[in-house]
Design a protein around this motif. Structure first.
Motif, PDB file in Angstrom:
ATOM      1  N   SER A 131     -14.313  -4.215 -17.298  1.00 21.50           N
ATOM      2  CA  SER A 131     -14.026  -2.734 -17.885  1.00 21.50           C
ATOM      3  C   SER A 131     -12.689  -2.196 -17.446  1.00 21.50           C
ATOM      4  O   SER A 131     -12.350  -1.200 -17.816  1.00 21.50           O
ATOM      5  CB  SER A 131     -15.376  -1.985 -17.664  1.00 21.50           C
ATOM      6  N   ASN A 132     -12.165  -2.764 -16.209  1.00 20.41           N
ATOM      7  CA  ASN A 132     -11.151  -2.224 -15.374  1.00 20.41           C
ATOM      8  C   ASN A 132      -9.923  -2.958 -15.214  1.00 20.41           C
ATOM      9  O   ASN A 132      -9.039  -2.745 -14.506  1.00 20.41           O
ATOM     10  CB  ASN A 132     -11.556  -1.529 -14.227  1.00 20.41           C
ATOM     11  N   VAL A 133     -10.019  -4.310 -16.155  1.00 17.26           N
ATOM     12  CA  VAL A 133      -8.800  -4.945 -15.852  1.00 17.26           C
ATOM     13  C   VAL A 133      -7.443  -4.315 -16.427  1.00 17.26           C
ATOM     14  O   VAL A 133      -6.376  -4.609 -15.784  1.00 17.26           O
ATOM     15  CB  VAL A 133      -9.173  -6.404 -16.724  1.00 17.26           C
ATOM     16  N   ASP A 134      -7.641  -3.703 -17.558  1.00 22.76           N
ATOM     17  CA  ASP A 134      -6.364  -2.832 -17.947  1.00 22.76           C
ATOM     18  C   ASP A 134      -5.737  -1.926 -16.983  1.00 22.76           C
ATOM     19  O   ASP A 134      -4.539  -2.101 -16.803  1.00 22.76           O
ATOM     20  CB  ASP A 134      -6.380  -2.106 -19.294  1.00 22.76           C
ATOM     21  N   SER A 135      -6.613  -1.147 -16.210  1.00 22.30           N
ATOM     22  CA  SER A 135      -6.025  -0.373 -15.183  1.00 22.30           C
ATOM     23  C   SER A 135      -5.390  -1.089 -13.839  1.00 22.30           C
ATOM     24  O   SER A 135      -4.470  -0.783 -13.623  1.00 22.30           O
ATOM     25  CB  SER A 135      -7.134   0.529 -14.674  1.00 22.30           C
ATOM     26  N   PHE A 136      -6.042  -2.258 -13.636  1.00 21.26           N
ATOM     27  CA  PHE A 136      -5.557  -3.161 -12.703  1.00 21.26           C
ATOM     28  C   PHE A 136      -4.365  -3.656 -13.050  1.00 21.26           C
ATOM     29  O   PHE A 136      -3.125  -3.737 -12.214  1.00 21.26           O
ATOM     30  CB  PHE A 136      -6.476  -4.274 -12.379  1.00 21.26           C
ATOM     31  N   PHE A 137      -3.959  -4.161 -14.288  1.00 18.64           N
ATOM     32  CA  PHE A 137      -2.896  -4.786 -14.653  1.00 18.64           C
ATOM     33  C   PHE A 137      -1.623  -3.653 -14.772  1.00 18.64           C
ATOM     34  O   PHE A 137      -0.594  -3.705 -14.608  1.00 18.64           O
ATOM     35  CB  PHE A 137      -2.772  -5.229 -16.139  1.00 18.64           C
ATOM     36  N   GLU A 138      -1.855  -2.405 -15.208  1.00 19.78           N
ATOM     37  CA  GLU A 138      -1.136  -1.347 -15.182  1.00 19.78           C
ATOM     38  C   GLU A 138      -0.597  -1.065 -13.961  1.00 19.78           C
ATOM     39  O   GLU A 138       0.745  -0.859 -13.490  1.00 19.78           O
ATOM     40  CB  GLU A 138      -1.761   0.034 -15.984  1.00 19.78           C
ATOM     41  N   ASP A 139      -1.641  -0.769 -13.012  1.00 19.10           N
ATOM     42  CA  ASP A 139      -0.883  -0.459 -11.575  1.00 19.10           C
ATOM     43  C   ASP A 139      -0.496  -1.428 -10.830  1.00 19.10           C
ATOM     44  O   ASP A 139       0.297  -1.249 -10.232  1.00 19.10           O
ATOM     45  CB  ASP A 139      -2.505   0.201 -10.907  1.00 19.10           C
ATOM     46  N   VAL A 140      -1.230  -2.667 -10.648  1.00 15.82           N
ATOM     47  CA  VAL A 140      -0.640  -3.609  -9.863  1.00 15.82           C
ATOM     48  C   VAL A 140       0.322  -4.519 -10.541  1.00 15.82           C
ATOM     49  O   VAL A 140       1.205  -4.904  -9.729  1.00 15.82           O
ATOM     50  CB  VAL A 140      -1.912  -4.420  -9.104  1.00 15.82           C
ATOM     51  N   MET A 141      -0.126  -5.132 -11.286  1.00 18.10           N
ATOM     52  CA  MET A 141       0.695  -6.379 -11.955  1.00 18.10           C
ATOM     53  C   MET A 141       2.092  -5.854 -12.621  1.00 18.10           C
ATOM     54  O   MET A 141       2.900  -6.487 -12.299  1.00 18.10           O
ATOM     55  CB  MET A 141      -0.456  -6.990 -13.061  1.00 18.10           C
ATOM     56  N   VAL A 142       1.885  -4.498 -13.364  1.00 22.50           N
ATOM     57  CA  VAL A 142       3.070  -4.066 -13.879  1.00 22.50           C
ATOM     58  C   VAL A 142       3.828  -3.054 -13.108  1.00 22.50           C
ATOM     59  O   VAL A 142       4.850  -3.278 -12.800  1.00 22.50           O
ATOM     60  CB  VAL A 142       2.763  -3.493 -15.447  1.00 22.50           C
ATOM     61  N   GLY A 143       3.039  -2.147 -12.468  1.00 17.98           N
ATOM     62  CA  GLY A 143       3.591  -1.039 -11.827  1.00 17.98           C
ATOM     63  C   GLY A 143       3.653  -1.545 -10.232  1.00 17.98           C
ATOM     64  O   GLY A 143       4.510  -0.844  -9.715  1.00 17.98           O
ATOM     65  N   CYS A 144       3.207  -2.412  -9.753  1.00 17.98           N
ATOM     66  CA  CYS A 144       3.798  -2.745  -8.481  1.00 17.98           C
ATOM     67  C   CYS A 144       3.172  -1.705  -7.291  1.00 17.98           C
ATOM     68  O   CYS A 144       3.990  -1.527  -6.218  1.00 17.98           O
ATOM     69  CB  CYS A 144       5.134  -3.311  -8.248  1.00 17.98           C
ATOM     70  N   LYS A 145       2.142  -1.128  -7.690  1.00 17.95           N
ATOM     71  CA  LYS A 145       1.598  -0.119  -6.816  1.00 17.95           C
ATOM     72  C   LYS A 145       0.125  -0.361  -6.728  1.00 17.95           C
ATOM     73  O   LYS A 145      -0.741  -1.232  -6.893  1.00 17.95           O
ATOM     74  CB  LYS A 145       1.734   1.126  -7.437  1.00 17.95           C
ATOM     75  N   SER A 146      -0.367   0.480  -5.525  1.00 19.20           N
ATOM     76  CA  SER A 146      -1.793   0.156  -5.189  1.00 19.20           C
ATOM     77  C   SER A 146      -2.618   0.622  -6.497  1.00 19.20           C
ATOM     78  O   SER A 146      -2.318   1.536  -7.387  1.00 19.20           O
ATOM     79  CB  SER A 146      -2.135   1.070  -4.211  1.00 19.20           C
ATOM     80  N   TRP A 147      -3.889  -0.389  -6.596  1.00 16.08           N
ATOM     81  CA  TRP A 147      -4.847  -0.012  -7.608  1.00 16.08           C
ATOM     82  C   TRP A 147      -5.784   1.116  -7.546  1.00 16.08           C
ATOM     83  O   TRP A 147      -6.455   1.324  -6.527  1.00 16.08           O
ATOM     84  CB  TRP A 147      -5.600  -1.079  -7.836  1.00 16.08           C
ATOM     85  N   GLY A 148      -5.515   2.292  -8.553  1.00 16.52           N
ATOM     86  CA  GLY A 148      -6.375   3.402  -8.241  1.00 16.52           C
ATOM     87  C   GLY A 148      -7.739   2.972  -8.521  1.00 16.52           C
ATOM     88  O   GLY A 148      -8.537   3.859  -8.191  1.00 16.52           O
ATOM     89  N   GLY A 149      -8.135   2.111  -9.082  1.00 21.09           N
ATOM     90  CA  GLY A 149      -9.507   1.809  -9.576  1.00 21.09           C
ATOM     91  C   GLY A 149     -10.455   0.811  -8.790  1.00 21.09           C
ATOM     92  O   GLY A 149     -11.457   0.385  -8.970  1.00 21.09           O
ATOM     93  N   GLY A 150      -9.828   0.287  -7.492  1.00 20.71           N
ATOM     94  CA  GLY A 150     -10.604  -0.436  -6.578  1.00 20.71           C
ATOM     95  C   GLY A 150     -10.385  -0.299  -5.270  1.00 20.71           C
ATOM     96  O   GLY A 150      -9.372   0.468  -4.802  1.00 20.71           O
ATOM     97  N   VAL A 151     -10.915  -0.846  -4.502  1.00 21.58           N
ATOM     98  CA  VAL A 151     -11.082  -0.785  -2.993  1.00 21.58           C
ATOM     99  C   VAL A 151     -10.227  -1.836  -2.368  1.00 21.58           C
ATOM    100  O   VAL A 151     -10.081  -2.896  -2.813  1.00 21.58           O
ATOM    101  CB  VAL A 151     -12.425  -0.901  -2.182  1.00 21.58           C
ATOM    102  N   GLN A 152      -9.217  -1.275  -1.630  1.00 20.76           N
ATOM    103  CA  GLN A 152      -8.032  -2.395  -1.191  1.00 20.76           C
ATOM    104  C   GLN A 152      -8.416  -2.470   0.336  1.00 20.76           C
ATOM    105  O   GLN A 152      -8.592  -1.725   1.012  1.00 20.76           O
ATOM    106  CB  GLN A 152      -6.732  -1.596  -1.177  1.00 20.76           C
TER     107      GLN A 152
END
Length: 205
Positions: free
Chosen positions: A108-129
């Motif tokens: 359910s949150n793969v898209d947000s992970f890709f948007e933030d981390v994989m594409v945006g190269c920033k921290s993922w807002g939807g997960g614990v780092q």
């Protein structure tokens, strides 16, 4: 001849193709390696990223294909085993050389992970780092993809863990089984990520 000897002669470290080729330069360079912690190598299908029984890896592979042109950092994605005893759970994502672990990746949150981390190269807002420390060795043990990896990989993992234990390096060096990383004929295959004296993380095949 025992079945172990037959396996070694046909698929293991004694097979005829071993030690015949200079491997330097056989791996194409890339800049980021992402590992998804998911189940273990004994349960992975031959193509775990395409199996209907493994929805999370499949979802990630689909997103990677769809967003590939948007990802500016040359990236590889591989499945590695989840090991709860070492604090690696299903859905954890390990990113090298950044030495970052994200928890809680789901379909359910793969898209947000890709948007933030994989594409945006920033921290993922939807997960614990979490920050990672130590050195990591990923050994291909994907036996359902190639028998050679299934024979050689677990042997390497056992020997590496034995040496780590003997040298008192537990919790400093982590050895994990991973899915196919290419080069079946070179099995056992492994990748290491470890810090140099200056702190920079280096990866080696």
């Amino acid at each position: 001849m025992s079945s172990t000897s037959v396996n070694d002669a046909k698929h293991g470290f004694s097979r005829p193709e071993m030690y015949k080729q200079n491997l330097a330069g056989t791996v194409e360079s890339y800049d980021r390696h992402v590992f998804l912690c998911y189940k273990n190598h004994k349960t992975w299908h031959p193509r775990v990223e395409a199996s209907k029984d493994d929805p999370l890896p499949k979802c990630i592979a689909t997103a990677f294909k769809a967003r590939k042109n948007d990802i500016v950092v040359k990236t590889k994605i591989t499945v590695c085993e989840a090991r709860e005893e070492d604090d690696f759970f299903d859905g954890d994502v390990l990113i090298f050389p950044d030495m970052i672990k994200y928890r809680g990746l789901k379909e359910s949150n793969v898209d947000s992970f890709f948007e933030d981390v994989m594409v945006g190269c920033k921290s993922w807002g939807g997960g614990v780092q979490d920050a990672m420390t130590g050195s990591y060795i990923f050994v291909c043990a994907h036996g359902k993809r190639d028998v050679r990896c299934g024979v050689c990989g677990p042997i390497l993992i056992d020997k590496l863990n034995e040496e780590i234990q003997l040298k008192g390096l537990k919790n400093k060096i982590f050895v994990m089984a991973c899915s196919h990383i290419g080069g079946h004929k070179y099995a056992g295959n492994l990748i290491t990520f470890s810090p140099r004296p200056d702190g920079k993380i280096m990866g080696h095949w």
